[in-house]
Design an enzyme around this catalytic site. Structure first.
Site, PDB file in Angstrom:
ATOM      1  N   TYR A  25      51.730  25.545  39.290  1.00 20.29           N
ATOM      2  CA  TYR A  25      50.786  24.871  40.172  1.00 20.29           C
ATOM      3  C   TYR A  25      49.502  25.694  40.356  1.00 20.29           C
ATOM      4  CZ  TYR A  25      54.189  21.352  41.899  1.00 20.29           C
ATOM      5  OH  TYR A  25      55.065  20.295  42.017  1.00 20.29           O
ATOM      6  N   GLY A  26      49.616  26.998  40.180  1.00 14.38           N
ATOM      7  CA  GLY A  26      48.531  27.903  40.582  1.00 14.38           C
ATOM      8  C   GLY A  26      47.244  27.791  39.802  1.00 14.38           C
ATOM      9  N   CYS A  56      56.471  27.355  47.473  1.00  9.74           N
ATOM     10  CA  CYS A  56      55.401  27.698  46.527  1.00  9.74           C
ATOM     11  C   CYS A  56      54.135  27.959  47.337  1.00  9.74           C
ATOM     12  CB  CYS A  56      55.185  26.540  45.559  1.00  9.74           C
ATOM     13  SG  CYS A  56      53.638  26.637  44.632  1.00  9.74           S
ATOM     14  N   ASN A  57      53.600  29.178  47.218  1.00  8.70           N
ATOM     15  CA  ASN A  57      52.412  29.524  47.996  1.00  8.70           C
ATOM     16  C   ASN A  57      51.220  28.630  47.674  1.00  8.70           C
ATOM     17  OD1 ASN A  57      52.435  32.402  49.555  1.00  8.70           O
ATOM     18  ND2 ASN A  57      53.989  32.334  47.951  1.00  8.70           N
ATOM     19  N   THR A  58      51.073  28.241  46.432  1.00  8.33           N
ATOM     20  CA  THR A  58      49.939  27.395  46.075  1.00  8.33           C
ATOM     21  C   THR A  58      50.038  26.053  46.789  1.00  8.33           C
ATOM     22  OG1 THR A  58      49.725  28.441  43.907  1.00  8.33           O
ATOM     23  CG2 THR A  58      48.705  26.289  44.173  1.00  8.33           C
ATOM     24  N   CYS A 170      52.320  34.815  46.272  1.00  8.53           N
ATOM     25  CA  CYS A 170      52.853  33.873  45.278  1.00  8.53           C
ATOM     26  C   CYS A 170      54.330  34.178  45.153  1.00  8.53           C
ATOM     27  CB  CYS A 170      52.155  34.063  43.924  1.00  8.53           C
ATOM     28  SG  CYS A 170      52.975  33.178  42.560  1.00  8.53           S
ATOM     29  N   THR A 171      55.127  33.114  45.106  1.00  5.50           N
ATOM     30  CA  THR A 171      56.590  33.269  45.023  1.00  5.50           C
ATOM     31  C   THR A 171      57.027  34.171  43.871  1.00  5.50           C
ATOM     32  OG1 THR A 171      56.356  30.865  45.099  1.00  5.50           O
ATOM     33  CG2 THR A 171      58.520  31.765  45.563  1.00  5.50           C
ATOM     34  N   HIS A 172      56.207  34.234  42.813  1.00  2.00           N
ATOM     35  CA  HIS A 172      56.596  35.022  41.653  1.00  2.00           C
ATOM     36  C   HIS A 172      56.394  36.523  41.845  1.00  2.00           C
ATOM     37  CE1 HIS A 172      56.496  31.144  39.675  1.00  2.00           C
ATOM     38  NE2 HIS A 172      56.861  31.661  38.540  1.00  2.00           N
TER      39      HIS A 172
END
Lengths: 256, 256
Positions: A25-26, A56-58, A170-172
């Site tokens: 999504y980012g 998801c942060n985005t 960001c989740t990653h």
């Protein structure tokens, strides 16, 4: 995030949906992310959920308000507020760096959330797109990750606004915490939104009288919009435990 | 690819569609890539095209046959056959390496296409997911790109099957040719499918009596499914010339 939710809310059942057919999504526009996240959350509502956590942060950055409006009265919790809270609590100097995706940085939600808690905070942001791919490749240490971290962090630490705290927005990114920390130096704290979000969810469920009544271990159900095999492989990197592809349901979330 | 087509077919009008709302394709399943590529090509057919060039190696690798069947009698040209041809022509030892996305490697289309031309060829493949993001970030040289190239190429050059030719089997990779070449060494040739595909398209158009009759410079029309701004910025890296966001149409390619 899932790990933190399971640790803090062991009795709750969780339904985890990964929109793997359209990730990441980012790199996408706010309009497209909002459309995708709305579809995904509507799909989750078919599973009789009592609350949605936008992990998801985005999506949480650019789509939280339209999502909450579209899905009301379902409580919708994002990760940006809790992430900002963690950053403000950890920072002594009030200089906070945010590492996030291109779309999150552009949307500016972290900057607004941090300023809502500490209007005097000095917030700097860095879009770190390669971190997403590094995490998905499992290249969470070694020379490639380190060189990327040096390149992304250098502008933040130049000059007088060098942060004492970095929010992993960001989740990653938490899986890259070790290499980011090594490059940032030991005086810089790294925080993410997982623990604060889980605490927030716990409080909200209690306040609304929605917490699970029964005891016993809650179940987690995994769903993905593409390739259960890849979801299991990549998801295992984040969850810190093995996920089997046969335990991941392939779902079509497009509206009927 | 677009550059090569414009150079070889200056009189033709081109319609270029980037499915930016759902990219990248290289991490997705064959089923999902086929569904997306079919939607995209059907959308292009509304613009009265006489031939479709599937310039994305992943889509050409995993979806060419279903696409050709679904869109017949429209001629559909992929980039894998021409890329394999370039690799076989360039290689003296018959040992050919293919650098591609995860989905292209898994599908094995390059291996089959090379063996169809040279059954004795020894083909090795490396999935190079990070190259896609490096290209989109514009990090086409420097320590991050070099470290990534070393990590991806090392397994190919270990042992007796070390290739003398590398096929850049993803539309994104030619912009990284310099750094890949530096790591591979000067005895290794790098080829991609752009020039051979453009030549193939020219021959096919002539054979079918479809070549443009009129003289004069053909037009290129750009369309994207998300964020014309990002398309223009990232596209500029590949096309080697500036694209203005206002010249990119935002389109919705989902079927009615």
């Amino acid at each position: 995030m899932l790990k933190a939710l399971r640790a803090r809310l062991p009795h709750e059942d969780l339904v985890y949906l990964g929109d793997t057919a359209r990730l990441p999504y980012g790199t996408k526009s706010a309009e497209t992310v909002t459309a995708y996240a709305t579809q995904a959350t509507r799909y989750l509502m078919r599973h009789d959920i009592k609350m949605a956590v936008i992990a998801c942060n985005t999506a949480a950055s650019v789509a939280l308000e339209p999502l909450a409006a579209a899905l009301a009265p379902l409580p919708v919790v994002g990760v940006v507020g809790p992430g900002a809270e963690a950053g403000v609590k950890a920072s002594k100097s009030g200089r906070i760096g945010v590492l996030a995706t291109e779309a999150t940085v552009r949307g500016g939600a972290y900057v607004r959330a941090i300023h809502a808690l500490d209007p005097a905070a000095v917030v700097t942001q860095a879009p770190c797109g390669l971190f997403v791919t590094l995490a998905e490749e499992g290249w969470v240490k070694g020379d490639v990750a380190e060189a990327a971290a040096r390149r992304y962090l250098a502008p933040l630490f130049k000059g007088r606004n060098a942060p004492d705290t970095l929010v992993l927005g960001c989740t990653h990114f938490p899986v890259l915490a070790r290499v980011i920390g090594k490059v940032a130096g030991k005086n810089v704290k790294l925080v993410d939104s997982a623990a604060t979000t889980a605490r927030f969810v716990e409080r909200e469920l209690a306040a609304k009288g929605m917490a699970a009544k029964r005891r016993g271990k809650g179940k987690t159900r995994f769903m993905a919009t593409d390739s259960p095999e890849r979801f299991a492989r990549v998801g295992g990197i984040f969850f810190g435990e093995e996920i089997r592809a046969k335990d991941v349901e392939l779902v079509d979330i497009r509206p009927d």
